[in-house]
Write a protein that holds these residues in place. Structure first.
Motif, PDB file in Angstrom:
ATOM      1  N   SER A   1       6.815 -12.860  -4.372  1.00  0.00           N
ATOM      2  CA  SER A   1       6.913 -11.631  -5.149  1.00  0.00           C
ATOM      3  C   SER A   1       5.567 -11.317  -5.803  1.00  0.00           C
ATOM      4  O   SER A   1       5.001 -12.167  -6.506  1.00  0.00           O
ATOM      5  N   LYS A   2       5.070 -10.128  -5.550  1.00  0.00           N
ATOM      6  CA  LYS A   2       3.828  -9.652  -6.141  1.00  0.00           C
ATOM      7  C   LYS A   2       3.967  -8.163  -6.414  1.00  0.00           C
ATOM      8  O   LYS A   2       4.805  -7.484  -5.815  1.00  0.00           O
ATOM      9  N   THR A   3       3.138  -7.641  -7.281  1.00  0.00           N
ATOM     10  CA  THR A   3       3.079  -6.196  -7.434  1.00  0.00           C
ATOM     11  C   THR A   3       2.168  -5.636  -6.345  1.00  0.00           C
ATOM     12  O   THR A   3       1.291  -6.346  -5.837  1.00  0.00           O
ATOM     13  N   PRO A   4       2.360  -4.391  -5.960  1.00  0.00           N
ATOM     14  CA  PRO A   4       1.457  -3.789  -4.979  1.00  0.00           C
ATOM     15  C   PRO A   4      -0.006  -3.877  -5.395  1.00  0.00           C
ATOM     16  O   PRO A   4      -0.879  -4.120  -4.550  1.00  0.00           O
TER      17      PRO A   4
ATOM     18  N   ASN B   1       3.399  -0.774  -9.961  1.00  0.00           N
ATOM     19  CA  ASN B   1       3.770  -1.801 -10.935  1.00  0.00           C
ATOM     20  C   ASN B   1       5.143  -2.432 -10.668  1.00  0.00           C
ATOM     21  O   ASN B   1       5.589  -3.297 -11.419  1.00  0.00           O
ATOM     22  N   GLN B   2       5.813  -1.971  -9.622  1.00  0.00           N
ATOM     23  CA  GLN B   2       7.085  -2.588  -9.257  1.00  0.00           C
ATOM     24  C   GLN B   2       6.842  -3.881  -8.470  1.00  0.00           C
ATOM     25  O   GLN B   2       5.719  -4.167  -8.055  1.00  0.00           O
TER      26      GLN B   2
ATOM     27  N   LEU C   1       0.830  -1.202   0.000  1.00  0.00           N
ATOM     28  CA  LEU C   1       0.000   0.000   0.000  1.00  0.00           C
ATOM     29  C   LEU C   1       0.870   1.260   0.000  1.00  0.00           C
ATOM     30  O   LEU C   1       0.560   2.247  -0.675  1.00  0.00           O
ATOM     31  N   SER C   2       1.974   1.228   0.755  1.00  0.00           N
ATOM     32  CA  SER C   2       2.885   2.364   0.781  1.00  0.00           C
ATOM     33  C   SER C   2       3.524   2.586  -0.586  1.00  0.00           C
ATOM     34  O   SER C   2       3.673   3.727  -1.033  1.00  0.00           O
ATOM     35  N   MET C   3       3.892   1.500  -1.262  1.00  0.00           N
ATOM     36  CA  MET C   3       4.472   1.608  -2.601  1.00  0.00           C
ATOM     37  C   MET C   3       3.456   2.190  -3.578  1.00  0.00           C
ATOM     38  O   MET C   3       3.768   3.069  -4.381  1.00  0.00           O
ATOM     39  N   GLU C   4       2.209   1.687  -3.494  1.00  0.00           N
ATOM     40  CA  GLU C   4       1.164   2.178  -4.399  1.00  0.00           C
ATOM     41  C   GLU C   4       0.897   3.659  -4.144  1.00  0.00           C
ATOM     42  O   GLU C   4       0.684   4.448  -5.066  1.00  0.00           O
ATOM     43  N   ASN C   5       0.935   4.056  -2.894  1.00  0.00           N
ATOM     44  CA  ASN C   5       0.737   5.451  -2.524  1.00  0.00           C
ATOM     45  C   ASN C   5       1.838   6.350  -3.082  1.00  0.00           C
ATOM     46  O   ASN C   5       1.647   7.555  -3.274  1.00  0.00           O
TER      47      ASN C   5
ATOM     48  N   GLU D   1      16.202  -4.715 -10.664  1.00  0.00           N
ATOM     49  CA  GLU D   1      15.911  -3.303 -10.478  1.00  0.00           C
ATOM     50  C   GLU D   1      14.413  -3.115 -10.254  1.00  0.00           C
ATOM     51  O   GLU D   1      13.602  -3.993 -10.528  1.00  0.00           O
ATOM     52  N   GLU D   2      14.058  -1.952  -9.747  1.00  0.00           N
ATOM     53  CA  GLU D   2      12.649  -1.591  -9.537  1.00  0.00           C
ATOM     54  C   GLU D   2      11.945  -2.614  -8.637  1.00  0.00           C
ATOM     55  O   GLU D   2      10.857  -3.107  -8.941  1.00  0.00           O
ATOM     56  N   ILE D   3      12.576  -2.955  -7.519  1.00  0.00           N
ATOM     57  CA  ILE D   3      11.969  -3.878  -6.562  1.00  0.00           C
ATOM     58  C   ILE D   3      12.087  -3.296  -5.155  1.00  0.00           C
ATOM     59  O   ILE D   3      12.963  -2.485  -4.871  1.00  0.00           O
TER      60      ILE D   3
END
Length: 463
Positions: A323-326, A282-283, A273-277, A377-379
């Motif tokens: 491993s999942k996307t937000p 999409n990471q 949720l923090s990443m999506e915020n 990258e992008e993780i």
């Protein structure tokens, strides 16, 4: 809440090198295949005690140094150094009794004023020691203004895992009280040798990978929010009632999940949720759970092998991950996330899995190895480790009473995200949670899950 490091001073009285008590034998100890999976970083433990009722500080320090010297004789790698062994053609532990830094210090602060919630401010660079260059262990003993005692221990993670560090500290405490250690360490390597011929499941390729340095990045740092993504240390407590609620939510599909699985699932969703915020929906969001292989490797073995594994000093860890996307995680219920956690965790809880790791490392050991969750990258990746089984609260007694508070400590220089759950000094139902995470995520967690994650302070432990 407490005061930070800028508000009190620490004065080093003496900084000396303590050696193992004789007799000792100069020898080389190879890293095991499990040790080779650990990056070259340090991990710390810290213990806070109220004022001892009888002995003064100089007597306490002299007693601790004498018992430490005896304990190091049982743990020769800790008094040695990591070095290149020309004869073997590889980096090994040189058990040469080079000794360890033992720092004696005083701090002009009382125990109840320390800000346990923000250990970067009151512990980092204040109450934790430094090691000798290439050394394995460092110790600092600090007297507070209230005559309370703080013992900080810093150790090279390539040589020990949390289980081993706890084994040593428990032995040191026992010997300080003139008590026979409850466990004598084993440094044997034969019980962790690869099979001949080696073979392993392809699933191991989903857990570990060869480490390749990331490509150099351009100098254009425009738009990067360094302050929000700097790693900080935080300590929280979670009440038993909240843990029970999380477990009930994780069990909604009828499959019973442990509190660790429920907690990990909840935290995974929060980080997502923090990443999506932050616009990173999409990471990849990766969660790793550290699994100890000692009990697994001794399954259905003779008692002698079981004793060897139970007392093995070193690393015996696997690092399975999900491993999942937000976006994926935020669309899932907590019980479905718990099912995902259980699915990636279950294969790593078997004897065969740990035998496979030994063989896989044997075939790849000529290059640096790393948890696959940290590759790419992008993780965003973080590790959850369960420390409830460690004797941090009741057994680390140096002769002046029970620990008021004990915790792990991650140096601020470490770049990996780490979470450890520990038992509470207040009651058996609550948890203490140590986090080494980006400020962006800890701030989000505190804002959106303050009913679960409560800042740990001296009011909670009633100092």
């Amino acid at each position: 809440m407490g005061i930070g490091g800028d508000s009190f001073l620490v004065n080093v009285i003496e900084n000396e090198v303590v050696h193992a008590k004789e007799p000792w034998v100069d020898h080389w100890l190879p890293f095991t295949n499990f040790d080779l999976l650990v990056p070259p970083f340090d991990i710390g433990s810290i213990f806070f005690y109220k004022k001892p009722s009888h002995e003064n500080f100089p007597t306490i320090v002299n007693t601790l140094k004498a018992s430490l010297s005896r304990a190091l004789a049982l743990y020769p790698p800790l008094a040695g150094e990591t070095a290149w062994n020309e004869a073997a053609g590889e980096n090994q532990i040189h058990c040469n009794n080079r000794g360890i830094y033992f720092i004696e210090a005083v701090a002009d602060v009382v125990l109840k004023e320390l800000d346990f919630y923000k250990p970067d401010e009151c512990i980092e660079g204040k109450l934790m020691p430094k090691k000798l260059r290439h050394g394995v262990l460092g110790i600092q003993v600090t007297k507070l203004k209230c005559d309370g005692i703080v013992i900080g221990v810093m150790v090279d993670h390539r040589v020990v895992d949390g289980y081993s560090a706890n084994m040593f500290i428990s032995t040191w405490a026992d010997m300080t009280r003139s008590k026979t250690p409850s466990m004598i360490p084993s440094f044997g390597r034969t019980h962790l040798k690869p099979r001949s011929p080696t073979f392993y499941s392809p699933l191991i390729d989903n857990v570990f990978a060869p480490f390749l340095p990331p490509p150099s990045q351009p100098d254009d740092d425009t738009g990067i929010d360094y302050d929000n993504y700097r790693l900080v240390n935080r300590v929280y407590y979670i009440e038993g009632e909240q843990l029970n609620k999380l477990q009930l939510l994780a069990n909604e599909n009828g499959c019973r999940r442990s509190k660790l699985v429920a907690f990990t699932s909840f935290l995974w969703k929060l980080v997502a949720l923090s990443m999506e915020n932050s616009g990173k929906q999409n990471q990849s969001c990766n969660v790793i759970i550290a699994v100890d292989g000692r009990r697994r490797l001794s399954e259905k073995e003779e008692k002698e092998k079981q004793k060897l594994m139970a007392s093995h000093f070193g690393n015996v860890l696997s690092m399975p991950y999900g491993s999942k996307t937000p976006q994926e995680l935020n669309e899932m219920s907590l019980c479905n996330v718990a099912t995902e956690v259980q699915e990636f965790l279950k294969p790593a809880t078997t004897k065969e899995h740990f035998l496979d790791i030994i063989d896989w490392v044997e075939e790849h050991k000529r290059q640096p190895l790393i948890s696959k969750a940290l590759v790419g990258e992008e993780i965003t990746s973080f590790t959850v480790s369960a420390g409830q089984r460690f004797e941090t609260m009741d057994e680390i007694d140096f002769g002046w009473g029970k620990v008021t508070f004990g915790s792990c400590h991650v140096p601020s220089s470490r770049k990996d995200c780490f979470v450890m759950t520990m038992g509470s000094p207040k009651n058996n139902e609550d948890w203490i949670v140590y986090m080494h995470m980006p400020l962006k995520h800890t701030s989000f967690i505190e804002e959106h899950a303050s009913h679960v994650f409560k800042p740990f302070d001296t009011d909670y432990i009633q100092i």
